[in-house]
Design a protein around this motif. Structure first.
Motif, mmCIF file in Angstrom:
data_model
loop_
_atom_site.group_PDB
_atom_site.id
_atom_site.type_symbol
_atom_site.label_atom_id
_atom_site.label_comp_id
_atom_site.label_asym_id
_atom_site.label_seq_id
_atom_site.Cartn_x
_atom_site.Cartn_y
_atom_site.Cartn_z
ATOM 1 N N ALA A 22 0.714 -1.367 0.007
ATOM 2 C CA ALA A 22 0.088 -0.174 -0.018
ATOM 3 C C ALA A 22 0.946 1.332 -0.112
ATOM 4 O O ALA A 22 1.805 1.324 0.617
ATOM 5 N N THR A 23 0.362 2.344 -0.520
ATOM 6 C CA THR A 23 0.845 3.761 -0.639
ATOM 7 C C THR A 23 -0.114 4.720 -0.066
ATOM 8 O O THR A 23 -0.339 5.573 -0.733
ATOM 9 N N ARG A 24 -0.753 4.257 0.992
ATOM 10 C CA ARG A 24 -1.700 5.046 1.662
ATOM 11 C C ARG A 24 -1.324 6.338 2.179
ATOM 12 O O ARG A 24 -1.998 7.329 2.009
ATOM 13 N N THR A 25 -0.062 6.446 2.671
ATOM 14 C CA THR A 25 0.547 7.813 3.120
ATOM 15 C C THR A 25 1.416 8.344 2.147
ATOM 16 O O THR A 25 1.811 7.454 1.133
ATOM 17 N N ALA A 26 1.391 9.557 2.162
ATOM 18 C CA ALA A 26 2.423 10.074 1.441
ATOM 19 C C ALA A 26 3.973 9.754 1.310
ATOM 20 O O ALA A 26 4.562 9.468 0.311
ATOM 21 N N ALA A 27 4.314 9.433 2.468
ATOM 22 C CA ALA A 27 5.811 8.926 2.945
ATOM 23 C C ALA A 27 5.866 7.566 2.150
ATOM 24 O O ALA A 27 6.857 7.040 1.499
ATOM 25 N N GLU A 28 4.902 6.684 2.095
ATOM 26 C CA GLU A 28 4.877 5.307 1.785
ATOM 27 C C GLU A 28 4.878 5.478 0.091
ATOM 28 O O GLU A 28 5.421 4.884 -0.613
ATOM 29 N N ALA A 29 3.998 6.371 -0.290
ATOM 30 C CA ALA A 29 4.285 6.453 -1.897
ATOM 31 C C ALA A 29 5.520 6.838 -2.420
ATOM 32 O O ALA A 29 5.879 6.591 -3.438
ATOM 33 N N ALA A 30 6.073 8.135 -1.656
ATOM 34 C CA ALA A 30 7.321 8.769 -2.281
ATOM 35 C C ALA A 30 8.397 7.799 -2.110
ATOM 36 O O ALA A 30 9.120 7.726 -3.001
ATOM 37 N N ALA A 31 8.229 6.844 -1.160
ATOM 38 C CA ALA A 31 9.295 5.592 -0.995
ATOM 39 C C ALA A 31 9.215 4.712 -2.136
ATOM 40 O O ALA A 31 10.059 4.299 -2.851
ATOM 41 N N ALA A 32 8.204 4.404 -2.271
ATOM 42 C CA ALA A 32 7.637 3.361 -3.740
ATOM 43 C C ALA A 32 7.897 4.078 -4.933
ATOM 44 O O ALA A 32 8.636 3.347 -5.813
ATOM 45 N N ILE A 33 7.762 5.063 -5.081
ATOM 46 C CA ILE A 33 7.972 5.760 -6.460
ATOM 47 C C ILE A 33 9.361 6.152 -6.585
ATOM 48 O O ILE A 33 9.999 6.094 -7.517
ATOM 49 N N GLY A 34 10.056 6.728 -5.547
ATOM 50 C CA GLY A 34 11.243 7.047 -5.477
ATOM 51 C C GLY A 34 11.389 8.577 -5.887
ATOM 52 O O GLY A 34 12.366 9.048 -6.472
ATOM 53 N N LEU B 64 -6.041 19.702 -1.930
ATOM 54 C CA LEU B 64 -5.094 19.173 -2.281
ATOM 55 C C LEU B 64 -3.812 19.781 -1.897
ATOM 56 O O LEU B 64 -3.579 20.979 -1.994
ATOM 57 N N MET B 65 -2.930 18.970 -1.333
ATOM 58 C CA MET B 65 -1.731 19.653 -0.504
ATOM 59 C C MET B 65 -0.409 18.554 -0.886
ATOM 60 O O MET B 65 -0.487 17.570 -0.858
ATOM 61 N N ASP B 66 0.719 19.258 -0.852
ATOM 62 C CA ASP B 66 1.920 18.531 -1.300
ATOM 63 C C ASP B 66 2.098 17.534 0.111
ATOM 64 O O ASP B 66 1.756 17.819 1.245
ATOM 65 N N GLY B 67 2.733 16.429 -0.180
ATOM 66 C CA GLY B 67 3.006 15.555 0.709
ATOM 67 C C GLY B 67 3.935 15.593 2.049
ATOM 68 O O GLY B 67 4.031 15.201 2.947
ATOM 69 N N ALA B 68 4.749 16.615 1.989
ATOM 70 C CA ALA B 68 5.737 17.355 3.013
ATOM 71 C C ALA B 68 4.988 18.097 3.826
ATOM 72 O O ALA B 68 5.530 18.639 4.788
ATOM 73 N N SER B 69 3.683 18.643 3.488
ATOM 74 C CA SER B 69 3.141 19.654 4.331
ATOM 75 C C SER B 69 1.981 19.370 4.944
ATOM 76 O O SER B 69 1.565 18.207 4.462
ATOM 77 N N ARG B 70 1.224 20.079 5.782
ATOM 78 C CA ARG B 70 0.109 19.759 6.762
ATOM 79 C C ARG B 70 -0.753 20.915 6.286
ATOM 80 O O ARG B 70 -0.590 21.970 6.200
ATOM 81 N N VAL B 71 -2.166 20.638 6.122
ATOM 82 C CA VAL B 71 -3.107 21.569 6.227
ATOM 83 C C VAL B 71 -3.270 22.315 7.240
ATOM 84 O O VAL B 71 -3.422 21.969 8.601
#
Length: 174
Positions: A43-55, A77-84
């Motif tokens: 799963a790439t449920r979190t932004a961190a998981e997605a970034a790691a999988a994609i590289g 819509l927010m970038d994965g390194a930031s919080r709303v």
């Protein structure tokens, strides 16, 4: 930084995207994206998981977050390194109350489960706010309707297809 390409490939039966999202791509004339959707075994449920999988960098992930704004679902819509910053969302929309939407509200409004919500192709039409931080990249990656699938797109095109209004709603760092 140049765009990155994930090591995963489309599965044999197709892209692996959620059927509703796949249909939305066709309706929007984005058929070429089907071959660019990537499915990952984990799963790439979190932004961190997605970034790691994609590289890619964490900030190249486009998170699709649903908030209840005076009880009405709004997509941010927010970038994965930031919080709303919910206070900034409240001020932007001149609302009384802004809270994270419950899982059942997310599914009802979008047709997708948390962790797989794409930026467009939802069950219902919602207001969309897109944080300007997304524009800091030539390419961002977003969920394709499941926690295992992502797709790449330039942020301006993504925001346009989502019907997003550009805003500054990310938390400020000290």
């Amino acid at each position: 930084m140049p765009p990155t390409t994930p090591t995963a490939t489309p599965d044999a039966e197709g892209s692996g995207a959620h059927p509703r999202f796949a249909a939305a791509l066709d309706e929007l004339g984005l058929d070429d994206l089907h071959t660019r959707i990537r499915r990952f075994p984990d799963a790439t449920r979190t932004a961190a998981e997605a970034a790691a999988a994609i590289g890619c960098e964490l900030s190249q992930i486009c998170k699709s977050l649903i908030f209840a704004v005076d009880g009405v679902p709004v997509l941010v819509l927010m970038d994965g390194a930031s919080r709303v910053d919910v206070e900034r969302v409240r001020a932007e929309l001149d609302a009384e109350s802004v809270t994270r939407a419950k899982a059942e509200v997310v599914r009802e409004a979008t047709g997708y489960a948390i962790g797989g919500v794409p930026p467009f192709g939802h069950r219902t039409r919602t207001r969309v706010l897109a944080d300007r931080s997304l524009l800091g990249h030539d390419l961002v990656w977003a969920a394709a309707g499941t926690p295992h699938t992502v797709f790449p797109m330039d942020p301006k095109t993504l925001i346009a297809h989502a019907g997003g209004t550009l805003v500054d709603v990310r938390e400020r760092t000290s």
